[in-house]
Design a protein around this motif. Structure first.
Motif, PDB file in Angstrom:
ATOM      1  N   UNK A  29       0.864  -1.176   0.000  1.00 28.20           N
ATOM      2  CA  UNK A  29       0.000   0.000   0.000  1.00 28.20           C
ATOM      3  C   UNK A  29       0.898   1.222   0.000  1.00 28.20           C
ATOM      4  N   UNK A  30       0.917   1.941  -1.108  1.00 26.28           N
ATOM      5  CA  UNK A  30       1.898   3.010  -1.244  1.00 26.28           C
ATOM      6  C   UNK A  30       3.290   2.414  -1.209  1.00 26.28           C
ATOM      7  N   UNK A  31       4.136   2.939  -0.324  1.00 27.60           N
ATOM      8  CA  UNK A  31       5.518   2.445  -0.249  1.00 27.60           C
ATOM      9  C   UNK A  31       5.722   1.469   0.900  1.00 27.60           C
ATOM     10  N   UNK A  32       4.633   0.917   1.456  1.00 31.57           N
ATOM     11  CA  UNK A  32       4.754   0.039   2.620  1.00 31.57           C
ATOM     12  C   UNK A  32       4.200  -1.346   2.335  1.00 31.57           C
ATOM     13  N   UNK A  33       4.928  -2.373   2.771  1.00 33.39           N
ATOM     14  CA  UNK A  33       4.453  -3.753   2.659  1.00 33.39           C
ATOM     15  C   UNK A  33       3.274  -3.947   3.605  1.00 33.39           C
ATOM     16  N   UNK A  34       2.206  -4.567   3.088  1.00 41.24           N
ATOM     17  CA  UNK A  34       0.999  -4.725   3.895  1.00 41.24           C
ATOM     18  C   UNK A  34       0.520  -6.165   3.980  1.00 41.24           C
ATOM     19  N   UNK A  35       0.714  -6.962   2.938  1.00 36.48           N
ATOM     20  CA  UNK A  35       0.183  -8.314   2.954  1.00 36.48           C
ATOM     21  C   UNK A  35       0.751  -9.155   1.836  1.00 36.48           C
ATOM     22  N   UNK A  36      -0.021 -10.206   1.448  1.00 36.08           N
ATOM     23  CA  UNK A  36       0.424 -11.145   0.426  1.00 36.08           C
ATOM     24  C   UNK A  36      -0.770 -11.543  -0.427  1.00 36.08           C
ATOM     25  N   UNK A  37      -0.569 -11.659  -1.743  1.00 32.76           N
ATOM     26  CA  UNK A  37      -1.650 -12.055  -2.643  1.00 32.76           C
ATOM     27  C   UNK A  37      -1.179 -13.188  -3.545  1.00 32.76           C
ATOM     28  N   UNK A  38      -2.129 -14.007  -3.951  1.00 35.64           N
ATOM     29  CA  UNK A  38      -1.832 -15.096  -4.874  1.00 35.64           C
ATOM     30  C   UNK A  38      -1.690 -14.548  -6.298  1.00 35.64           C
ATOM     31  N   UNK A  39      -0.704 -15.033  -7.055  1.00 32.58           N
ATOM     32  CA  UNK A  39      -0.547 -14.560  -8.447  1.00 32.58           C
ATOM     33  C   UNK A  39      -1.804 -14.732  -9.284  1.00 32.58           C
ATOM     34  N   UNK A  40      -2.624 -15.728  -8.957  1.00 33.42           N
ATOM     35  CA  UNK A  40      -3.855 -15.943  -9.723  1.00 33.42           C
ATOM     36  C   UNK A  40      -4.806 -14.756  -9.626  1.00 33.42           C
ATOM     37  N   UNK A  41      -4.628 -13.917  -8.595  1.00 29.69           N
ATOM     38  CA  UNK A  41      -5.485 -12.742  -8.422  1.00 29.69           C
ATOM     39  C   UNK A  41      -5.011 -11.539  -9.241  1.00 29.69           C
ATOM     40  N   UNK A  42      -3.872 -11.659  -9.902  1.00 29.30           N
ATOM     41  CA  UNK A  42      -3.303 -10.504 -10.601  1.00 29.30           C
ATOM     42  C   UNK A  42      -4.261  -9.848 -11.598  1.00 29.30           C
TER      43      UNK A  42
END
Length: 283
Positions: A29-42
């Motif tokens: 989110x902006x310049x900060x790491x917030x979470x993780x997503x599956x590549x299938x959601x790209x």
């Protein structure tokens, strides 16, 4: 009562199944790491203005996250809870965004909840109020639960959420809930069908009068019953009757009350197992 602790370690392992990154993309989110997503959601994420670069995907403007979440719910990507939660990149700092509760695991975002141990002191020892979850609950219907437990809605502190949930779930008056004391923050990272859960449970303890009887108020609880703490110990150790994360809060209670020797090597391992949300890192 510190023998045969394998059942307790089993619950900690079951709540820490996520491997990070585990093939996921870092969500920023902006310049900060917030979470993780599956590549299938790209494809769905790029459709809503996110930027994919290397092993990360970024939403440049965190304030847009709420609207993105609403749009993805309308598209059927996830099932909305119609309840906003705060989004943190660091829980020691203010939240940076909001999103529907149902979308938190989709993005692997940190989520916070409250759990209350309702205790009654009797001549034969401590007793614990437990709830039976409604069969209509989306998650773990019919499982045993705490007297009070729930997520922290956006804009609420843990203490405020506890008062809210206590009134809704067990008809506990605010003046009584205000006497509850904080006991622990429990963290875990867990793969669930709904996605990656990275949860922080803010735990509280309340000693209740012997004549107090909780009353279900919002339909989320089938009934309450008071059981000896020793019975709760056996249920956690030997069964899966309790909702998955309630087991962790009760393990903390058993350590603090001496039912498990917290100074023993096994007790220290259990304590360490309750204190980190960071999952194993894939090599």
């Amino acid at each position: 009562m510190s023998d045969r602790l394998e059942g307790f370690f089993r619950h900690i392992a079951a709540c820490n199944t996520a491997v990070l990154p585990g093939g996921r993309l870092e969500f920023r989110l902006g310049d900060q790491a917030a979470g993780w997503v599956q590549p299938a959601r790209l494809p769905a994420l790029l459709k809503h203005g996110m930027i994919h670069s290397g092993s990360s995907v970024t939403l440049p403007d965190p304030a847009r996250l709420e609207a993105v979440g609403e749009a993805m719910a309308r598209e059927g990507v996830y099932r909305s809870h119609h309840e906003l939660f705060d989004v943190w990149t660091d829980m020691a700092r203010p939240p940076v965004a909001r999103i529907d509760r149902g979308a938190l695991p989709l993005f692997g975002l940190m989520a916070a909840g409250v759990h209350l141990n309702g205790l009654v002191r009797k001549p034969d020892g401590l007793h614990l109020w437990i709830a039976r979850r409604s069969m209509s609950k989306r998650l773990d219907p019919g499982k045993l639960d705490h007297l009070v437990a729930g997520g922290i809605p956006a804009g609420h502190t843990a203490a405020q959420a506890l008062v809210k949930e206590a009134a809704e779930e067990a008809s506990l008056p605010p003046e009584l809930v205000h006497t509850a004391r904080p006991t622990a923050d429990i963290r875990y990272a867990l793969d669930r069908p709904e996605g990656l859960r990275r949860d922080v449970l803010h735990c509280f303890e309340l000693e209740l009068p012997p004549d107090f009887v909780p009353t279900p108020a919002d339909g989320e609880v089938e009934d309450f019953r008071l059981i000896p703490l020793s019975e709760a110990y056996t249920l956690v150790r030997d069964t899966d009757e309790f909702k998955f994360n309630v087991n962790l809060v009760l393990i903390d209670l058993f350590l603090r009350t001496g039912m498990i020797d917290e100074h023993s090597p096994a007790g220290q391992r259990l304590r360490r197992g309750l204190t980190g949300w960071h999952a194993p890192v894939a090599s």
